[in-house]
Design a protein around this motif. Sequence first.
Motif, PDB file in Angstrom:
ATOM      1  N   ILE A  64      -1.462  -2.955   2.393  1.00 50.01           N
ATOM      2  CA  ILE A  64      -0.823  -2.793   3.710  1.00 50.01           C
ATOM      3  C   ILE A  64      -0.955  -1.340   4.182  1.00 50.01           C
ATOM      4  O   ILE A  64      -1.314  -1.084   5.331  1.00 50.01           O
ATOM      5  CB  ILE A  64       0.662  -3.223   3.652  1.00 50.01           C
ATOM      6  CG1 ILE A  64       0.755  -4.740   3.494  1.00 50.01           C
ATOM      7  CG2 ILE A  64       1.422  -2.750   4.891  1.00 50.01           C
ATOM      8  CD1 ILE A  64       2.150  -5.248   3.135  1.00 50.01           C
ATOM      9  N   ILE A  65      -0.704  -0.412   3.286  1.00 46.60           N
ATOM     10  CA  ILE A  65      -0.812   1.007   3.652  1.00 46.60           C
ATOM     11  C   ILE A  65      -2.260   1.372   3.968  1.00 46.60           C
ATOM     12  O   ILE A  65      -2.536   2.028   4.973  1.00 46.60           O
ATOM     13  CB  ILE A  65      -0.261   1.903   2.523  1.00 46.60           C
ATOM     14  CG1 ILE A  65       1.251   1.689   2.372  1.00 46.60           C
ATOM     15  CG2 ILE A  65      -0.575   3.378   2.797  1.00 46.60           C
ATOM     16  CD1 ILE A  65       1.846   2.340   1.137  1.00 46.60           C
ATOM     17  N   LYS A  66      -3.171   0.934   3.136  1.00 47.45           N
ATOM     18  CA  LYS A  66      -4.584   1.254   3.366  1.00 47.45           C
ATOM     19  C   LYS A  66      -5.076   0.659   4.683  1.00 47.45           C
ATOM     20  O   LYS A  66      -5.817   1.311   5.423  1.00 47.45           O
ATOM     21  CB  LYS A  66      -5.439   0.748   2.207  1.00 47.45           C
ATOM     22  CG  LYS A  66      -5.277   1.570   0.949  1.00 47.45           C
ATOM     23  CD  LYS A  66      -6.174   1.033  -0.159  1.00 47.45           C
ATOM     24  CE  LYS A  66      -6.082   1.873  -1.411  1.00 47.45           C
ATOM     25  NZ  LYS A  66      -7.051   1.422  -2.437  1.00 47.45           N
ATOM     26  N   ASN A  67      -4.664  -0.575   4.983  1.00 53.31           N
ATOM     27  CA  ASN A  67      -5.074  -1.200   6.247  1.00 53.31           C
ATOM     28  C   ASN A  67      -4.528  -0.458   7.453  1.00 53.31           C
ATOM     29  O   ASN A  67      -5.128  -0.469   8.524  1.00 53.31           O
ATOM     30  CB  ASN A  67      -4.627  -2.668   6.291  1.00 53.31           C
ATOM     31  CG  ASN A  67      -5.584  -3.578   5.567  1.00 53.31           C
ATOM     32  OD1 ASN A  67      -6.785  -3.335   5.516  1.00 53.31           O
ATOM     33  ND2 ASN A  67      -5.050  -4.629   4.982  1.00 53.31           N
ATOM     34  N   PHE A  68      -3.396   0.198   7.283  1.00 57.12           N
ATOM     35  CA  PHE A  68      -2.800   0.985   8.363  1.00 57.12           C
ATOM     36  C   PHE A  68      -3.673   2.194   8.699  1.00 57.12           C
ATOM     37  O   PHE A  68      -3.799   2.578   9.864  1.00 57.12           O
ATOM     38  CB  PHE A  68      -1.392   1.428   7.952  1.00 57.12           C
ATOM     39  CG  PHE A  68      -0.680   2.239   8.982  1.00 57.12           C
ATOM     40  CD1 PHE A  68      -0.103   1.635  10.089  1.00 57.12           C
ATOM     41  CD2 PHE A  68      -0.577   3.621   8.854  1.00 57.12           C
ATOM     42  CE1 PHE A  68       0.556   2.384  11.047  1.00 57.12           C
ATOM     43  CE2 PHE A  68       0.085   4.377   9.811  1.00 57.12           C
ATOM     44  CZ  PHE A  68       0.657   3.759  10.915  1.00 57.12           C
ATOM     45  N   HIS A  69      -4.289   2.800   7.687  1.00 52.57           N
ATOM     46  CA  HIS A  69      -5.031   4.048   7.865  1.00 52.57           C
ATOM     47  C   HIS A  69      -6.543   3.896   7.968  1.00 52.57           C
ATOM     48  O   HIS A  69      -7.200   4.744   8.572  1.00 52.57           O
ATOM     49  CB  HIS A  69      -4.759   5.002   6.688  1.00 52.57           C
ATOM     50  CG  HIS A  69      -3.375   5.549   6.666  1.00 52.57           C
ATOM     51  ND1 HIS A  69      -2.943   6.530   7.518  1.00 52.57           N
ATOM     52  CD2 HIS A  69      -2.315   5.236   5.879  1.00 52.57           C
ATOM     53  CE1 HIS A  69      -1.682   6.813   7.273  1.00 52.57           C
ATOM     54  NE2 HIS A  69      -1.270   6.039   6.284  1.00 52.57           N
ATOM     55  N   LEU A  70      -7.086   2.874   7.364  1.00 53.37           N
ATOM     56  CA  LEU A  70      -8.532   2.798   7.194  1.00 53.37           C
ATOM     57  C   LEU A  70      -9.137   1.667   8.014  1.00 53.37           C
ATOM     58  O   LEU A  70      -8.495   0.632   8.215  1.00 53.37           O
ATOM     59  CB  LEU A  70      -8.863   2.572   5.712  1.00 53.37           C
ATOM     60  CG  LEU A  70      -8.318   3.613   4.733  1.00 53.37           C
ATOM     61  CD1 LEU A  70      -8.533   3.154   3.291  1.00 53.37           C
ATOM     62  CD2 LEU A  70      -8.967   4.961   4.972  1.00 53.37           C
ATOM     63  N   PRO A  71     -10.393   1.844   8.444  1.00 59.07           N
ATOM     64  CA  PRO A  71     -11.077   0.726   9.101  1.00 59.07           C
ATOM     65  C   PRO A  71     -11.283  -0.417   8.094  1.00 59.07           C
ATOM     66  O   PRO A  71     -11.340  -0.183   6.885  1.00 59.07           O
ATOM     67  CB  PRO A  71     -12.419   1.331   9.545  1.00 59.07           C
ATOM     68  CG  PRO A  71     -12.572   2.587   8.786  1.00 59.07           C
ATOM     69  CD  PRO A  71     -11.221   3.038   8.346  1.00 59.07           C
ATOM     70  N   ASN A  72     -11.411  -1.640   8.604  1.00 59.76           N
ATOM     71  CA  ASN A  72     -11.436  -2.803   7.712  1.00 59.76           C
ATOM     72  C   ASN A  72     -12.664  -2.902   6.817  1.00 59.76           C
ATOM     73  O   ASN A  72     -12.718  -3.760   5.945  1.00 59.76           O
ATOM     74  CB  ASN A  72     -11.247  -4.099   8.502  1.00 59.76           C
ATOM     75  CG  ASN A  72     -12.354  -4.322   9.501  1.00 59.76           C
ATOM     76  OD1 ASN A  72     -13.273  -3.536   9.618  1.00 59.76           O
ATOM     77  ND2 ASN A  72     -12.246  -5.401  10.235  1.00 59.76           N
TER      78      ASN A  72
END
Length: 176
Positions: A64-72
């Motif tokens: 969830i955190i990574k998806n908030f910051h990074l492109p998919n």
Amino acid sequence: MSIKKKKGDYKRALEYYNKTLSIWKKIFSENDLDIAMCLNNIGCLYENEKKYLEALEYHQKALIIKNFHLPNNHLNLSVTYNNLATIYDCIGQLDLALEHFNLLLKIKSKSLLINHLDIRLTLENIGFINEMKGDFSQAKLFYEKAALIRHHILSSTHCDVIQIEQDIKRILMKIK
């Protein structure tokens, strides 16, 4: 922390990671990528202890955190997708394992060279999950793709090449 993990002292490593997480939450925002890394590491510790539901929880929070910051399609997401796929496999949720391995393959295919060993490993994992599901034609397809990479990189007598050839033969026997 990682030395404790390598020595198998998961309880102590978990203590250290939880202390680190507590400190970092005071310094960084709850959605910081360093928090996601720590959550991921805690998830790996739980996985090593075969506490799969706890591992799943931590890996999901990290995602969830990574998806908030990074492109998919960011390569950093691939680690978490791999961890989630492995956990889903361990708890028998093969469709979810396959879904996450496919997301992982999509990212790796965009980020790495076509003959990269990480792509080979993901192809083999997808083949294995398909084999476990009884979809032998799909398993064969993915094992063959992995075999092409192995043949391209390794000698024909290398144990990894021999292993994938045995996997393909096993699948062919199941198809007949």
